[in-house]
Write a protein that holds these residues in place. Structure first.
Motif, PDB file in Angstrom:
ATOM      1  N   ARG A  63      44.356  -9.143  12.211  1.00 45.86           N
ATOM      2  CA  ARG A  63      43.024  -8.805  12.693  1.00 45.86           C
ATOM      3  C   ARG A  63      42.091  -8.350  11.570  1.00 45.86           C
ATOM      4  O   ARG A  63      40.861  -8.471  11.691  1.00 45.86           O
ATOM      5  N   SER A  64      42.665  -7.867  10.469  1.00 47.33           N
ATOM      6  CA  SER A  64      41.851  -7.252   9.420  1.00 47.33           C
ATOM      7  C   SER A  64      42.004  -7.899   8.050  1.00 47.33           C
ATOM      8  O   SER A  64      41.515  -7.361   7.069  1.00 47.33           O
ATOM      9  N   PHE A  65      42.651  -9.061   7.989  1.00 49.52           N
ATOM     10  CA  PHE A  65      42.890  -9.669   6.682  1.00 49.52           C
ATOM     11  C   PHE A  65      41.732 -10.571   6.256  1.00 49.52           C
ATOM     12  O   PHE A  65      41.131 -10.369   5.202  1.00 49.52           O
ATOM     13  N   ALA A  66      41.426 -11.574   7.054  1.00 46.03           N
ATOM     14  CA  ALA A  66      40.325 -12.484   6.723  1.00 46.03           C
ATOM     15  C   ALA A  66      39.890 -13.212   7.991  1.00 46.03           C
ATOM     16  O   ALA A  66      40.734 -13.664   8.771  1.00 46.03           O
ATOM     17  N   ASP A  67      38.582 -13.319   8.178  1.00 44.50           N
ATOM     18  CA  ASP A  67      37.995 -13.954   9.362  1.00 44.50           C
ATOM     19  C   ASP A  67      37.613 -15.391   9.014  1.00 44.50           C
ATOM     20  O   ASP A  67      36.694 -15.621   8.230  1.00 44.50           O
ATOM     21  N   GLY A  68      38.316 -16.349   9.615  1.00 40.32           N
ATOM     22  CA  GLY A  68      38.056 -17.745   9.297  1.00 40.32           C
ATOM     23  C   GLY A  68      37.074 -18.450  10.204  1.00 40.32           C
ATOM     24  O   GLY A  68      36.558 -19.512   9.852  1.00 40.32           O
ATOM     25  N   ASN A  69      36.793 -17.875  11.395  1.00 33.17           N
ATOM     26  CA  ASN A  69      35.902 -18.575  12.332  1.00 33.17           C
ATOM     27  C   ASN A  69      34.582 -17.856  12.585  1.00 33.17           C
ATOM     28  O   ASN A  69      33.772 -18.307  13.386  1.00 33.17           O
ATOM     29  N   GLY A  70      34.370 -16.721  11.913  1.00 34.62           N
ATOM     30  CA  GLY A  70      33.066 -16.089  11.966  1.00 34.62           C
ATOM     31  C   GLY A  70      32.776 -15.228  13.170  1.00 34.62           C
ATOM     32  O   GLY A  70      31.617 -15.009  13.499  1.00 34.62           O
TER      33      GLY A  70
ATOM     34  N   PRO B  30      39.007  -3.853   7.864  1.00 33.87           N
ATOM     35  CA  PRO B  30      39.086  -5.161   7.185  1.00 33.87           C
ATOM     36  C   PRO B  30      39.016  -5.062   5.664  1.00 33.87           C
ATOM     37  O   PRO B  30      38.377  -4.167   5.098  1.00 33.87           O
ATOM     38  N   LEU B  31      39.661  -6.027   5.008  1.00 36.23           N
ATOM     39  CA  LEU B  31      39.711  -6.056   3.551  1.00 36.23           C
ATOM     40  C   LEU B  31      38.378  -6.504   2.958  1.00 36.23           C
ATOM     41  O   LEU B  31      37.718  -7.394   3.490  1.00 36.23           O
ATOM     42  N   PRO B  32      37.995  -5.911   1.825  1.00 39.76           N
ATOM     43  CA  PRO B  32      36.817  -6.397   1.089  1.00 39.76           C
ATOM     44  C   PRO B  32      37.231  -7.477   0.086  1.00 39.76           C
ATOM     45  O   PRO B  32      38.035  -7.235  -0.809  1.00 39.76           O
ATOM     46  N   TRP B  33      36.674  -8.660   0.234  1.00 36.75           N
ATOM     47  CA  TRP B  33      37.026  -9.764  -0.670  1.00 36.75           C
ATOM     48  C   TRP B  33      36.020  -9.946  -1.798  1.00 36.75           C
ATOM     49  O   TRP B  33      36.365 -10.395  -2.886  1.00 36.75           O
ATOM     50  N   SER B  34      34.762  -9.622  -1.526  1.00 31.63           N
ATOM     51  CA  SER B  34      33.735  -9.765  -2.556  1.00 31.63           C
ATOM     52  C   SER B  34      32.786  -8.582  -2.488  1.00 31.63           C
ATOM     53  O   SER B  34      32.740  -7.861  -1.489  1.00 31.63           O
ATOM     54  N   ASP B  35      32.023  -8.387  -3.545  1.00 33.38           N
ATOM     55  CA  ASP B  35      31.121  -7.239  -3.636  1.00 33.38           C
ATOM     56  C   ASP B  35      29.763  -7.621  -3.068  1.00 33.38           C
ATOM     57  O   ASP B  35      28.810  -7.846  -3.806  1.00 33.38           O
ATOM     58  N   GLY B  36      29.707  -7.708  -1.756  1.00 29.78           N
ATOM     59  CA  GLY B  36      28.442  -8.052  -1.120  1.00 29.78           C
ATOM     60  C   GLY B  36      28.441  -7.640   0.328  1.00 29.78           C
ATOM     61  O   GLY B  36      29.262  -8.099   1.120  1.00 29.78           O
ATOM     62  N   GLU B  37      27.532  -6.735   0.680  1.00 30.25           N
ATOM     63  CA  GLU B  37      27.423  -6.323   2.075  1.00 30.25           C
ATOM     64  C   GLU B  37      26.770  -7.449   2.879  1.00 30.25           C
ATOM     65  O   GLU B  37      26.135  -8.339   2.319  1.00 30.25           O
ATOM     66  N   PRO B  38      26.908  -7.456   4.214  1.00 32.71           N
ATOM     67  CA  PRO B  38      27.518  -6.381   5.003  1.00 32.71           C
ATOM     68  C   PRO B  38      29.012  -6.547   5.226  1.00 32.71           C
ATOM     69  O   PRO B  38      29.664  -5.619   5.679  1.00 32.71           O
TER      70      PRO B  38
ATOM     71  N   LEU C 223      35.894  -1.991  -4.908  1.00 33.68           N
ATOM     72  CA  LEU C 223      37.306  -2.134  -4.583  1.00 33.68           C
ATOM     73  C   LEU C 223      37.665  -3.552  -4.151  1.00 33.68           C
ATOM     74  O   LEU C 223      38.839  -3.853  -3.914  1.00 33.68           O
ATOM     75  N   SER C 224      36.688  -4.426  -4.041  1.00 38.27           N
ATOM     76  CA  SER C 224      36.927  -5.773  -3.541  1.00 38.27           C
ATOM     77  C   SER C 224      37.804  -6.576  -4.492  1.00 38.27           C
ATOM     78  O   SER C 224      37.923  -6.270  -5.689  1.00 38.27           O
ATOM     79  N   VAL C 225      38.412  -7.615  -3.944  1.00 44.49           N
ATOM     80  CA  VAL C 225      39.244  -8.506  -4.759  1.00 44.49           C
ATOM     81  C   VAL C 225      38.425  -9.083  -5.908  1.00 44.49           C
ATOM     82  O   VAL C 225      38.864  -9.081  -7.069  1.00 44.49           O
ATOM     83  N   GLU C 226      37.248  -9.572  -5.603  1.00 41.90           N
ATOM     84  CA  GLU C 226      36.384 -10.182  -6.613  1.00 41.90           C
ATOM     85  C   GLU C 226      36.095  -9.213  -7.758  1.00 41.90           C
ATOM     86  O   GLU C 226      36.209  -9.570  -8.939  1.00 41.90           O
ATOM     87  N   SER C 227      35.734  -7.983  -7.424  1.00 42.26           N
ATOM     88  CA  SER C 227      35.413  -7.000  -8.460  1.00 42.26           C
ATOM     89  C   SER C 227      36.628  -6.649  -9.295  1.00 42.26           C
ATOM     90  O   SER C 227      36.552  -6.531 -10.526  1.00 42.26           O
ATOM     91  N   GLN C 228      37.773  -6.470  -8.638  1.00 39.52           N
ATOM     92  CA  GLN C 228      38.957  -6.005  -9.363  1.00 39.52           C
ATOM     93  C   GLN C 228      39.580  -7.097 -10.231  1.00 39.52           C
ATOM     94  O   GLN C 228      40.197  -6.793 -11.259  1.00 39.52           O
ATOM     95  N   LEU C 229      39.411  -8.343  -9.844  1.00 38.04           N
ATOM     96  CA  LEU C 229      39.933  -9.406 -10.693  1.00 38.04           C
ATOM     97  C   LEU C 229      39.226  -9.435 -12.048  1.00 38.04           C
ATOM     98  O   LEU C 229      39.805  -9.873 -13.053  1.00 38.04           O
ATOM     99  N   GLU C 230      38.003  -8.940 -12.091  1.00 36.16           N
ATOM    100  CA  GLU C 230      37.227  -8.935 -13.330  1.00 36.16           C
ATOM    101  C   GLU C 230      37.477  -7.693 -14.178  1.00 36.16           C
ATOM    102  O   GLU C 230      36.989  -7.609 -15.301  1.00 36.16           O
TER     103      GLU C 230
END
Length: 539
Positions: free
Chosen positions: A29-36, A407-415, A438-445
Motif C-alpha cells: 500500500r505504501s511502496f509505489a503507486d502505479g495507477n495513480g 508512503p516512500l519518497p522516490w524523488s525530491d518533489g512535492e506533493p 530523504l528520497s531515493v533520488e536525493s540519496q543516490l546523489e
C-alpha cells in the motif's frame, strides 16, 4: 541479472539460498503507486523492481494484496486466490512474479491462516446458517456464559483491545483474537487444513518462492478454551504462556506445510511470524521438519545497549543452532515504530540506525529490511487525525501503526515525492514535506547517504557469501562496544556509547556508518557507529 533457475531436489542441488538471504519487506500500500489513485499497488512494485535489484536484496516479501474489505489493511482476507482491485489483478500478480524472477529476485507472499475476513464466503455462510450448522464448525462459535448467555464464553481479550468475542443476534458468540471483522478459524476442522493446502498450492503453482505466515503461533487454542484470569493480556504475548497462542498443536500444521513446500523445486520457504515466550520456544518453529525461518522479535526489541545486544545475539544463535536453523535479524516492520525513532530520533537516532544496519547485516543468518529503513526514514508521529485508521489504535491511541506505513519518497518533489503519478490529489497517508532530502533520488546523489551505505553493505555481503554461514567469534573490546569476527580477516566493531572510543585497528576500513580515525594502529570510533574491517594479511 539472470533469470532464476530452480534447483532440482532429486539431483541434490538445492541452493539453501534462504539461510543467508537479505529479504526486503514491501508494504504494498505504501511502496509505489502505479495507477495513480494514491495507493501503492502491484503495478507500482513491478515498476520499482530495478531499484530493489540494484539495492542488492535477494528476495521481496509482499504484505497481503488479496481481496479484502481492509478492516485491517489486508490482513482480513475475503478471497485468498484473487487480488484486491485496490492493488491490481491476478494478471498483475503473475507479471510481478515473473518480472521479479527476471531480475534475480524471489517473491514471498503473506498468508493469513489464523483468521479470515467476516466477508469471506465461509463466514457469511456460517452466520446465515445459524447455531448447530456444520458451516459454523469452520470457525470457533460458542454459547455465552451467564443466565441467558449474555457473557462471553471466556475472558480472552483481543489483541486490538476489548473482548475477543462478539455475539451474533442468534445468541452465539464467535472468537476473534484481532478485530471483530477477523473471525478465528477452527483448525480442528479438517476442511480448514484442506483449504489452506489448496491456497498454498495455488500460489506455489504461480511461482512464488515462499510464504510469510501471519500469526504462525496462532491457529490452535488450548483444549476447553480456559480463562486466563486477569486483564491486560496483550502484555503477556511473547513473554508468557497463553492458551490462545504458541500451543504445541501448531507444529503439526507447520510440518504438513513443510512437506508441501519441499515437494516443489527451488527451495520454497516458510517464514513464521511467531511470538513465543522464549527463544527456545521460538526455535521450535524452525526445527528441520518445520519452517525455514522465524522472525527474531527479541532482537528487534533490544534497547541500544552493548551488553543487551550481545546477550540477545548469543542467545539467538545458540537456540537456532540447537535445531540447525539460521538466525534471522530484523530491526523494523509494518507493526512497530521505525527503529530510527525507537533509538532516540533525530541525529542520534539516525547515527544509531546506520550503525544498527551494519551490525545486523554482519551477523550470521538472514536479514530483513523494512522498506524505507534504507532511506533512514523516521516514524511519522504527527499524522493528521483524519488519516489514522489503524484498528490497533482502539487499544491505545499512542500505539497505532500508521506512522511506519507512510508512503516512500522516490524523488525530491512535492506533493507526492514520486510515489504517485502527476495530478493525483493525495496519497492514502500524507508524506511529510521535509522528506525530499530523504528520497531515493536525493540519496543516490549523496555518496555518504544512508541509501548508499545500505547499497555498499549489501554489495560487500553478496561478495562474501561465505560469511553467511561462518560462525561469529567475539573479540575483547571496551565497555559499551561490540567486536566480532566472521570469515577470514573480517571484523565488525560497534560503538554503542555517546562518546569516542579507542581500540586496536583490526585492519583497513571496508565500510563505516561514521568514519573512524585510524592512527598508529589505533582506531577511534565515533559515537553510535559501526565499522567493517578487513585484515589484508588474512589467509
Amino acid at each position: 541479472m539472470t533469470e532464476l533457475v530452480y534447483a532440482d531436489h532429486a539431483a541434490g542441488t538445492v541452493t539453501r539460498w534462504w539461510r543467508d538471504a537479505v529479504i526486503y519487506q514491501v508494504y504494498v500500500r505504501s511502496f509505489a503507486d502505479g495507477n495513480g489513485d494514491g495507493v501503492g499497488d502491484l503495478l507500482g512494485v513491478r515498476g520499482r523492481l530495478p531499484y530493489l535489484a540494484d539495492l542488492g536484496v535477494d528476495a521481496i516479501w509482499l504484505t497481503p494484496f488479496f481481496t479484502s474489505p481492509m478492516a485491517d489493511f489486508g490482513y482480513d482476507v475475503a478471497d485468498y486466490r484473487d487480488v484486491d482491485p485496490i492493488f491490481g489483478s491476478l494478471a498483475d500478480a503473475r507479471a510481478l512474479i515473473d518480472d521479479a524472477h527476471g531480475h534475480g529476485l524471489r517473491i514471498i507472499v503473506d498468508v493469513v491462516p489464523n483468521h479470515t475476513s467476516d466477508q469471506h464466503v465461509w463466514f457469511e455462510e456460517a452466520v446465515a446458517a445459524g447455531p448447530g450448522d456444520p458451516a459454523r464448525e469452520r470457525y470457533i462459535f460458542r454459547q455465552g456464559r451467564g443466565a441467558t448467555g449474555e457473557l462471553p464464553p471466556n475472558d480472552w481479550e483481543s489483541v486490538f483491545g476489548g473482548s475477543a468475542w462478539t455475539r451474533l443476534p442468534d445468541g452465539e458468540w464467535y472468537l476473534h483474537l484481532f478485530a471483530p471483522e477477523q473471525p478465528d478459524l477452527n483448525w480442528e476442522n479438517p476442511e480448514v487444513h484442506a483449504e489452506f493446502e489448496s491456497i498454498l498450492r495455488f500460489w506455489l503453482d504461480l511461482g512464488v518462492d515462499g510464504f510469510r505466515i501471519d500469526v504462525a503461533h496462532g491457529m490452535v487454542k488450548a483444549e476447553g478454551l480456559p480463562d486466563i484470569g486477569h486483564s491486560d493480556q496483550i502484555r503477556m504475548i511473547g513473554t508468557d504462556v497463553v492458551p490462545f497462542f504458541d500451543q504445541d498443536g501448531v507444529h503439526e500444521i507447520h510440518r504438513a506445510w513443510r512437506r508441501l513446500l519441499d515437494s516443489y523445486p527451488g527451495e520454497r520457504i516458510g517464514v513464521a511470524e511467531a511470538w513465543a515466550p522464549s527463544p527456545q520456544r521460538l526455535a521450535n518453529y524452525v526445527r528441520p521438519d518445520e519452517l525455514h525461518q522465524a522472525f527474531n522479535f527479541h532482537f528487534l526489541n533490544t534497547p541500544w545497549e552493548a551488553e543487551r545486544f550481545r546477550a540477545v545475539i548469543e542467545e539467538s544463535l545458540a537456540t537456532a543452532g540447537l535445531v540447525g536453523a539460521p538466525s534471522t535479524w530484523v530491526l523494523s516492520n509494518h507493526d512497530v515504530k521505525r527503529h530510527l525513532t525507537r533509538y532516540g530520533g533525530g541525529e542520534v537516532g539516525l547515527r544509531r540506525s546506520r550503525a544498527a544496519a551494519l551490525l545486523t547485516l554482519s551477523l550470521p543468518g538472514s536479514a530483513y529490511v523494512y522498506q524505507g529503513e534504507e532511506l533512514g526514514l523516521p516514524e511519522v508521529l504527527d499524522l493528521p487525525e483524519e488519516f489514522l485508521r489503524d484498528p490497533q489504535r482502539l487499544r491505545n491511541p499512542d500505539d497505532g501503526r500508521d506512522g511506519c506505513r507512510v508512503p516512500l519518497p522516490w524523488s525530491d518533489g512535492e506533493p507526492h515525492f514520486g510515489f504517485s503519478l502527476p495530478g493525483v490529489n493525495g496519497t492514502w497517508l500524507p508524506i511529510p514535506s521535509s522528506w525530499g532530502p530523504l528520497s531515493v533520488e536525493s540519496q543516490l546523489e549523496e555518496p555518504l547517504s544512508t541509501l548508499n551505505l545500505y547499497r555498499e553493505a549489501l554489495r560487500i555481503r553478496r561478495e562474501r557469501r561465505a560469511f553467511g554461514e561462518m560462525p561469529l567469534a567475539w573479540l575483547d573490546s571496551p565497555e559499551g562496544t561490540l567486536a566480532f569476527t566472521r570469515d577470514a580477516g573480517f571484523t565488525c566493531t560497534v560503538n554503542l556509547t555517546g562518546e569516542d572510543v579507542e581500540l586496536p585497528a583490526p585492519g583497513r576500513v571496508l565500510l563505516a556508518s561514521a568514519e573512524p580515525v585510524v592512527q598508529g594502529g589505533v582506531a577511534r570510533l565515533a559515537p553510535d557507529s559501526a565499522v567493517w574491517w578487513q585484515r589484508d594479511d588474512a589467509s
